[in-house]
Write an enzyme that holds these catalytic residues in place. Structure first.
Site, PDB file in Angstrom:
ATOM      1  N   SER A   1       0.838  -1.200   0.000  1.00  0.00           N
ATOM      2  CA  SER A   1       0.000   0.000   0.000  1.00  0.00           C
ATOM      3  C   SER A   1       0.869   1.244   0.000  1.00  0.00           C
ATOM      4  CB  SER A   1      -0.868  -0.022   1.257  1.00  0.00           C
ATOM      5  OG  SER A   1      -1.451   1.238   1.492  1.00  0.00           O
TER       6      SER A   1
ATOM      7  N   TYR B   1      -2.068  -1.594  11.045  1.00  0.00           N
ATOM      8  CA  TYR B   1      -2.341  -2.057   9.682  1.00  0.00           C
ATOM      9  C   TYR B   1      -1.196  -1.646   8.749  1.00  0.00           C
ATOM     10  CZ  TYR B   1      -3.804  -1.421   4.878  1.00  0.00           C
ATOM     11  OH  TYR B   1      -3.815  -1.412   3.512  1.00  0.00           O
TER      12      TYR B   1
ATOM     13  N   LYS C   1       1.975  -3.876   6.557  1.00  0.00           N
ATOM     14  CA  LYS C   1       2.393  -3.784   5.145  1.00  0.00           C
ATOM     15  C   LYS C   1       3.913  -3.584   5.070  1.00  0.00           C
ATOM     16  CE  LYS C   1      -1.631  -4.340   3.296  1.00  0.00           C
ATOM     17  NZ  LYS C   1      -1.945  -5.630   2.669  1.00  0.00           N
TER      18      LYS C   1
HETATM   19  C1  UD1 Z   1      -6.694   3.952   4.023  1.00  0.00           C
HETATM   20  C2  UD1 Z   1      -5.253   3.557   4.244  1.00  0.00           C
HETATM   21  C3  UD1 Z   1      -4.789   2.694   3.123  1.00  0.00           C
HETATM   22  C4  UD1 Z   1      -5.674   1.479   3.028  1.00  0.00           C
HETATM   23  C5  UD1 Z   1      -7.102   1.931   2.810  1.00  0.00           C
HETATM   24  C6  UD1 Z   1      -8.009   0.704   2.768  1.00  0.00           C
HETATM   25  C7  UD1 Z   1      -3.679   4.993   5.378  1.00  0.00           C
HETATM   26  C8  UD1 Z   1      -2.939   6.279   5.353  1.00  0.00           C
HETATM   27  N1  UD1 Z   1      -4.449   4.755   4.328  1.00  0.00           N
HETATM   28  O1  UD1 Z   1      -6.688   4.808   2.898  1.00  0.00           O
HETATM   29  O2  UD1 Z   1      -3.474   2.258   3.324  1.00  0.00           O
HETATM   30  O3  UD1 Z   1      -5.243   0.649   2.007  1.00  0.00           O
HETATM   31  O4  UD1 Z   1      -7.500   2.819   3.853  1.00  0.00           O
HETATM   32  O5  UD1 Z   1      -8.700   0.489   3.921  1.00  0.00           O
HETATM   33  O6  UD1 Z   1      -3.556   4.225   6.277  1.00  0.00           O
HETATM   34  N2  UD1 Z   1     -12.867  10.566   3.910  1.00  0.00           N
HETATM   35  C9  UD1 Z   1     -13.867  11.478   4.220  1.00  0.00           C
HETATM   36  N3  UD1 Z   1     -15.032  11.010   4.721  1.00  0.00           N
HETATM   37  C10 UD1 Z   1     -15.284   9.674   4.926  1.00  0.00           C
HETATM   38  C11 UD1 Z   1     -14.247   8.742   4.607  1.00  0.00           C
HETATM   39  C12 UD1 Z   1     -13.058   9.229   4.113  1.00  0.00           C
HETATM   40  O7  UD1 Z   1     -13.694  12.682   4.050  1.00  0.00           O
HETATM   41  O8  UD1 Z   1     -16.373   9.313   5.399  1.00  0.00           O
HETATM   42  C13 UD1 Z   1     -11.611  11.051   3.332  1.00  0.00           C
HETATM   43  C14 UD1 Z   1     -10.370  10.708   4.139  1.00  0.00           C
HETATM   44  O9  UD1 Z   1     -10.092  11.723   5.069  1.00  0.00           O
HETATM   45  C15 UD1 Z   1      -9.328  10.611   3.042  1.00  0.00           C
HETATM   46  C16 UD1 Z   1     -10.103  10.136   1.810  1.00  0.00           C
HETATM   47  O10 UD1 Z   1     -11.461  10.402   2.086  1.00  0.00           O
HETATM   48  O11 UD1 Z   1      -8.805  11.877   2.753  1.00  0.00           O
HETATM   49  C17 UD1 Z   1      -9.928   8.668   1.527  1.00  0.00           C
HETATM   50  O12 UD1 Z   1     -10.182   7.935   2.714  1.00  0.00           O
HETATM   51  P1  UD1 Z   1     -10.284   6.329   2.728  1.00  0.00           P
HETATM   52  O13 UD1 Z   1     -11.182   5.882   1.633  1.00  0.00           O
HETATM   53  O14 UD1 Z   1     -10.617   5.920   4.116  1.00  0.00           O
HETATM   54  O15 UD1 Z   1      -8.831   5.844   2.333  1.00  0.00           O
HETATM   55  P2  UD1 Z   1      -7.400   6.233   2.944  1.00  0.00           P
HETATM   56  O16 UD1 Z   1      -7.497   6.701   4.331  1.00  0.00           O
HETATM   57  O17 UD1 Z   1      -6.721   7.102   1.953  1.00  0.00           O
END
Ligand code: UD1
Length: 344
Positions: free
Chosen positions: A127, A152, A156
């Site tokens: 990842s 987590y 990785k």
């Molecule tokens: C995270 C992990 C990644 C993992 C993936 C799968 C980290 C840094 N990243 O990715 O390694 O493979 O999850 O589980 O550990 N967001 C919102 N509202 C929401 C949900 C998310 O604003 O309800 C935003 C988050 O702040 C982020 C983006 O959307 O900026 C993506 O979030 P998300 O889909 O959870 O993925 P990551 O955190 O990037």
């Protein structure tokens, strides 16, 4: 004769899409999955899409004897794609030992069993989380590995090291570590897709569940980051493009095209999108208005990260080129399909 590939976690989100692409490319697939975060009917859906039913064994990769028996039952496995892992960042903070046990022991078992059963190569699902917040964007494979933000993420990093150390010790295996950015979307047939348990933690499932009315409001976690619109930036990659990267990586291993016994590739699009840009792209692609509000930052979030995928583009001859609108429409179609079929 078809080459036989073992796919652990093959009924899951990325795994099921990869099984489809492997079968479409002429490989014979054996799926191993303990169904901890997926359903067995993914096998039916893979068959509906491809016309071929993959072999399926409900086995936990942490069970050495059961895995040994799988290799004995399906002789001649040439490659493994190891997806099976726990992947919820927040849960890993609550249950670190469960994450370390599950994610580390499963890989160790597989690496021990590969030489025993003459398996040539492994593709490991890593990842972009290993980069933490990179100093330079877009991030290349040479960027330093930063201290993990969660158990987590640490699994990785450790697993990458376990693969490297195993190969360095003289194990006859070859490996490719694929560092995924943010996989989203669903197969164009809407027969397979992402099916999170309970309240989704990831952006896209929460977004599509809000759009369809399961959730009242999408929270945007922060608009005070140092980015053009203040929300976090990620590299969202279409899951089918990601699945295809595994097929070319497997060919590279099996056709002895690797330049080193362990190779690392960034698997992303090279394009960063903010949360707000993604919301607006979803609205314009689907015509559906989203109820969202800006809330506080989420602990542990990286401000911005997107890939430099040029090494994968040049070396693998692979590119993620599906437009984001098509990707988001596929995610929406999947959510509609879940409603039509009474799943959600
Ligand atoms: C995270 C992990 C990644 C993992 C993936 C799968 C980290 C840094 N990243 O990715 O390694 O493979 O999850 O589980 O550990 N967001 C919102 N509202 C929401 C949900 C998310 O604003 O309800 C935003 C988050 O702040 C982020 C983006 O959307 O900026 C993506 O979030 P998300 O889909 O959870 O993925 P990551 O955190 O990037």
């Amino acid at each position: 004769m078809k080459q036989r590939i073992l796919v652990t976690g093959g009924t899951g989100f990325i795994g099921s899409h990869t099984v489809v692409e492997l079968q479409n490319s002429g490989y014979e697939v054996v799926i191993v999955d303990n169904l901890s975060n997926s359903k067995a009917d993914a096998v039916d859906h893979i068959e509906q899409i491809t016309g071929i039913r993959p072999a399926f064994e409900e086995v936990d990769c942490c069970d050495y004897a059961a895995m040994d028996a799988v290799f004995a039952k399906y002789p001649g496995i040439q490659g493994i794609i190891h997806f099976a892992a726990s992947k919820a960042v927040g849960e890993s903070v609550q249950k670190p030992l469960m994450y370390y046990r599950n994610n580390l022991v499963s890989l160790i078992n597989i690496l021990e069993l590969m030489p025993k059963h003459g398996v040539k190569g492994i593709i490991f699902s890593s990842s972009c989380t290993v980069y933490g917040q990179p100093d330079i964007l877009p991030v290349t494979e040479q960027a330093p590995i930063k201290k993990a933000e969660s158990p987590y993420g640490n699994t990785k990093q450790i697993n990458e090291e376990i693969v490297r150390d195993t190969v360095a010790s003289g194990s006859p295996i070859q490996a490719i570590l694929l560092r995924y950015f943010n996989p989203i979307g669903a197969h164009p047939t809407a027969l397979i897709g992402e099916l999170p348990n309970g309240v989704p933690q990831n952006l896209i499932p929460f977004l599509t569940q809000t759009a369809i009315g399961i959730r009242e409001k999408l929270s945007v976690f922060g608009d005070d980051y140092n980015t053009p619109d203040g929300s976090c930036i990620r590299d969202y990659i279409y899951v089918v493009d990601l699945a295809k990267a595994h097929v070319v990586a497997m060919e590279r291993i099996l056709q002895d095209k690797q330049k080193e016994k362990v190779e690392v590739f960034n698997i992303g699009t090279g394009r960063g999108l903010s949360v707000l840009e993604l919301i607006h792209a979803f609205e314009s692609a689907t015509g559906v208005k989203l109820n969202y509000q800006i809330t506080g930052r989420r602990a542990g979030d990286i401000e911005q990260v997107w890939a430099d995928p040029s090494f994968a583009n040049n070396e693998l001859g692979w590119k993620a080129d599906t437009p984001i609108e098509d990707t988001l429409r596929s995610a929406w179609k999947w959510q509609l399909h879940l409603r039509e079929t009474g799943v959600q």
